[in-house]
Write a protein that holds these residues in place. Structure first.
Motif, PDB file in Angstrom:
ATOM      1  N   ALA A 207       0.635  -1.560   0.203  1.00 14.78           N
ATOM      2  CA  ALA A 207       0.181   0.032   0.070  1.00 14.78           C
ATOM      3  C   ALA A 207       1.035   1.283  -0.292  1.00 14.78           C
ATOM      4  O   ALA A 207       0.720   2.580  -0.766  1.00 14.78           O
ATOM      5  CB  ALA A 207      -1.107   0.008   1.024  1.00 14.78           C
ATOM      6  N   VAL A 208       1.817   1.250   1.310  1.00 14.29           N
ATOM      7  CA  VAL A 208       2.515   2.486   1.051  1.00 14.29           C
ATOM      8  C   VAL A 208       3.200   2.419  -0.506  1.00 14.29           C
ATOM      9  O   VAL A 208       3.514   4.155  -0.246  1.00 14.29           O
ATOM     10  CB  VAL A 208       3.175   3.137   2.633  1.00 14.29           C
ATOM     11  CG1 VAL A 208       4.044   3.890   2.782  1.00 14.29           C
ATOM     12  CG2 VAL A 208       1.883   2.688   3.136  1.00 14.29           C
ATOM     13  N   ARG A 209       4.412   1.520  -0.437  1.00 12.80           N
ATOM     14  CA  ARG A 209       5.795   1.952  -1.365  1.00 12.80           C
ATOM     15  C   ARG A 209       5.609   1.209  -2.739  1.00 12.80           C
ATOM     16  O   ARG A 209       5.662   2.280  -3.441  1.00 12.80           O
ATOM     17  CB  ARG A 209       6.814   0.905  -0.421  1.00 12.80           C
ATOM     18  CG  ARG A 209       7.360   1.433   0.910  1.00 12.80           C
ATOM     19  CD  ARG A 209       8.622   1.385   1.054  1.00 12.80           C
ATOM     20  NE  ARG A 209       8.631   1.943   2.502  1.00 12.80           N
ATOM     21  CZ  ARG A 209       9.669   0.703   3.362  1.00 12.80           C
ATOM     22  NH1 ARG A 209      10.199  -0.201   2.709  1.00 12.80           N
ATOM     23  NH2 ARG A 209      10.052   1.344   4.155  1.00 12.80           N
ATOM     24  N   ILE A 210       3.886   0.539  -3.207  1.00  8.83           N
ATOM     25  CA  ILE A 210       3.935   0.133  -4.249  1.00  8.83           C
ATOM     26  C   ILE A 210       2.344   1.211  -4.558  1.00  8.83           C
ATOM     27  O   ILE A 210       2.753   2.622  -5.457  1.00  8.83           O
ATOM     28  CB  ILE A 210       3.580  -0.986  -4.134  1.00  8.83           C
ATOM     29  CG1 ILE A 210       4.335  -1.819  -3.673  1.00  8.83           C
ATOM     30  CG2 ILE A 210       3.653  -1.428  -6.081  1.00  8.83           C
ATOM     31  CD1 ILE A 210       6.284  -1.733  -4.497  1.00  8.83           C
ATOM     32  N   VAL A 211       2.017   1.120  -3.770  1.00  9.27           N
ATOM     33  CA  VAL A 211       0.578   1.326  -4.493  1.00  9.27           C
ATOM     34  C   VAL A 211       0.231   3.209  -5.079  1.00  9.27           C
ATOM     35  O   VAL A 211       0.088   4.057  -5.339  1.00  9.27           O
ATOM     36  CB  VAL A 211      -0.806   1.149  -4.102  1.00  9.27           C
ATOM     37  CG1 VAL A 211      -2.184   1.697  -4.412  1.00  9.27           C
ATOM     38  CG2 VAL A 211      -0.582  -0.571  -4.480  1.00  9.27           C
TER      39      VAL A 211
END
Lengths: 310, 313
Positions: A207-211
């Motif tokens: 969630a935090v680093r990719i999306v």
């Protein structure tokens, strides 16, 4: 072909002109053009009185003067305290709406099971649909007493507070940030997520680093749109933030914004052609230009994430 | 060119993500770190909870604050500035009904017409059609009070010169919600499968016959949803009406083109401004009435849309 019947030369063109089709098309075009007409009418109605206004009031003092006079006096009027009031509302509302809205968006797009999503999304839409007058009343008679009880060490000046109005506006714009950011994050191709999962990352990392980074232009677009909404919000500010323009950075004092100035000044019956009447239009022009610029920025950002992933 | 850069952007993202994850795993607190992930998730829940709690508090507070005045007199009594016990919302309710009626009469043909033109007729690559499109998106973001200014300068005075009557307020609200109607109606039209159009045209129907008999009948639930949402927005809007005259404590039923009028949201604002506590209760009771009307409209729209979605998928 039967004998004796003259069919004439074969042709693919119409047997007779279709006036009805033409008429319908003309009507539809007129409807579409009307929307351009509305914009033109807004611009025209703002420009005329604004020109009158700036004949008497120099632009320099309008934008940078620091002494509030309420109405134009001796060729002087300043919009600055109203702009700072608007900025205060934007600041306090974003302080609430950005974390809350993004949390909702991340939860909805990355965590929520379908059943939860089906309940939460309509709930947020209902929040977005509550009339601003109801939120203003809520801010004035519930939120202000509640927050001043919660934080008694601040210098409260009942009954108005720009911070309380800001928090209420923040609650109002949460659905905008949440839905635009949610759309942007759901548009991120699932291949990116699957790749990250395959490499052993947790849901939070995905969630935090990719999306989130992949959807950043859409997220910012949502925030910009909500800023435009906060700048243009009238009733909540008029009811809960008070009527005293303020140049200071404050939570508990009252402040006046561009919108509440217009709402307040225009309520009385002001004769056309007076400088007070023109002031409404000059402030309105400022407001129109600001929200227009914000919206154009947001539209560009939205187009960017669409181009990237769709 | 475009695809290459996007692909490298994606790869770059994936690589940096993968690297961060690998490093984390090697450092020993991998898989997102149990405690951190839990804190993060509770943060998300807190945010969502805050938004939902805010919604519930607004509704519950209005109910509690207004319930002492929830009686028939609320609907039948005229406004009263002296005796809050005798004051009601009758003229304002009628004003709202008149205004909404006008809004529907205006936005259904014009909004749907514009949407049909843009979706079914217009060549979307033409610059003038793109201009109309950008223009509509921009109009949707113009603050409502600016529409009030437009109404004041163009409808109350200026070219139309209607004066401060309910027709002027209605037209102002109609222009305010027109862009929303066009946008939602276009989405509904876009969702109609092209095969339906092609089938109809292949059987010899003209363009307009195709639109009217096939496309519109499939798209109508979606269009209706948009119209309802627009109407409920118009019914709750107060700011632009402050400028076009809905401010009087009028004791007479509104007339379309003559005499003062008020609407529910503006009346609530006016009562809220009065210092006596009874008027505040009255304002909250007005909010309940308004919310009941709007929530009914909204849930109907949401139900309609869900049904529509299910049928198409």
């Amino acid at each position: 072909m039967a004998e004796g019947i003259d069919t004439g030369p074969l042709t693919l063109s119409r047997s007779r002109p279709r006036y009805r089709e033409r008429a319908v098309e003309v009507f539809l075009v007129t409807c579409a053009i009307l929307s351009v007409g509305v914009t033109t009418a807004i611009v025209v109605s703002l420009v005329g009185p604004s020109i009158q206004f700036f004949r008497e009031i120099p632009l320099g003092s309008f934008l940078t003067g620091t002494t509030w006079t309420g109405v134009p006096r001796d060729g002087y009027f300043t919009v600055l305290p109203l702009v700072t009031g608007t900025m205060l509302i934007v600041f306090w509302s974003l302080l609430v709406a950005v974390p809350v809205g993004l949390a909702c968006a991340i939860y909805l797009s990355e965590y929520a099971p379908r059943r939860v999503r089906k309940v939460v999304k309509p709930a947020l839409e209902i929040l977005a649909g509550i009339p601003t007058v109801a939120i203003g009343l809520f801010a004035l008679f519930f939120l202000h007493p509640f927050l001043s009880g919660l934080l008694p060490f601040l210098d409260w000046v009942p009954p108005f507070s720009v911070g309380v109005a800001g928090v209420a506006v923040g609650l109002m714009i949460v659905p905008i940030i949440a839905s635009v950011a949610d759309d942007a994050m759901r548009a991120v191709p699932s291949g990116l997520r699957e790749g990250a999962y395959a490499l052993g990352s947790s849901r939070m990392h995905v969630a935090v680093r990719i999306v989130f980074p992949a959807a950043i232009s859409g997220v910012i677009a949502g925030i910009v749109l909500s800023v435009a909404r906060a700048v243009g919000e009238t009733m909540v500010v008029l009811m809960a933030a008070g009527l005293q323009p303020n140049l200071d950075f404050t939570f508990t004092e009252s402040a006046q914004t561009m919108t509440s100035f217009i709402g307040l000044r225009a309520t009385g019956d002001i004769p056309v052609g007076t400088i007070v009447y023109d002031t409404i239009f000059a402030v309105g022009t400022m407001l129109f230009l600001m929200t227009m610029a914000l919206n154009l920025v947001a539209m560009r950002l939205v187009r960017r994430f669409r181009e990237e992933y769709e | 060119m475009m695809t290459v850069s996007t692909d490298s952007g994606r790869t770059g993202l994936a690589v940096s993500g993968a690297r961060a994850v690998t490093e984390e795993v090697l450092r020993g607190d991998g898989r997102g770190g149990g405690v951190k992930a839990m804190l993060f998730q509770s943060g998300l829940f807190a945010g969502l909870g805050f938004a939902l709690l805010g919604l519930v508090t607004i509704l519950v507070w209005a109910w509690i604050a207004g319930s002492p005045r929830l009686e028939m007199g609320l609907f039948t009594n005229v406004p009263d500035v002296i005796d809050p016990g005798q004051a009601g919302f009758r003229t304002a309710l009628l004003g709202t009904l008149y205004a909404i009626g006008g809004v529907v009469l205006f936005i259904v043909p014009v909004g749907v017409g514009a949407a049909i033109y843009l979706e079914e007729y217009a060549d979307q690559t033409r610059w003038r059609n793109r201009l109309i499109e950008v223009n509509i998106q921009n109009l949707a973001a113009v603050p409502s009070i600016v529409y009030g200014i437009l109404g004041l300068a163009f409808i109350v005075r200026g070219p139309l010169s209607l004066g401060k009557v309910v027709a002027a307020g209605s037209l102002t609200l109609a222009l305010l919600v027109l862009p929303t109607v066009i946008i939602t109606a276009r989405e509904a039209l876009r969702a109609v499968p092209d095969t339906i159009r092609q089938g109809s045209l292949a059987l010899g129907a003209t363009r307009w016959q195709t639109v009217r008999r096939q496309v519109l009948s499939v798209a109508s639930p979606g269009i209706l949803t948009g119209v309802i949402l627009a109407v409920s927005r118009a019914a709750g809007e107060a700011a632009p009406l402050l400028l076009v005259g809905a401010v009087t404590f009028t004791r007479f039923n509104p007339q379309l083109l003559d005499g003062g009028y008020s609407v529910l949201p503006v009346m609530i604002y006016n009562y809220a401004k009065r210092p006596q506590e009874e008027f505040q209760t009255l304002a909250a009771a007005g909010v309940i009435v308004m919310l009941i009307v709007l929530l009914t409209l909204n849930s109907f729209a949401i139900w309609l849309r869900n049904r529509h979605e299910n049928r198409l998928v």
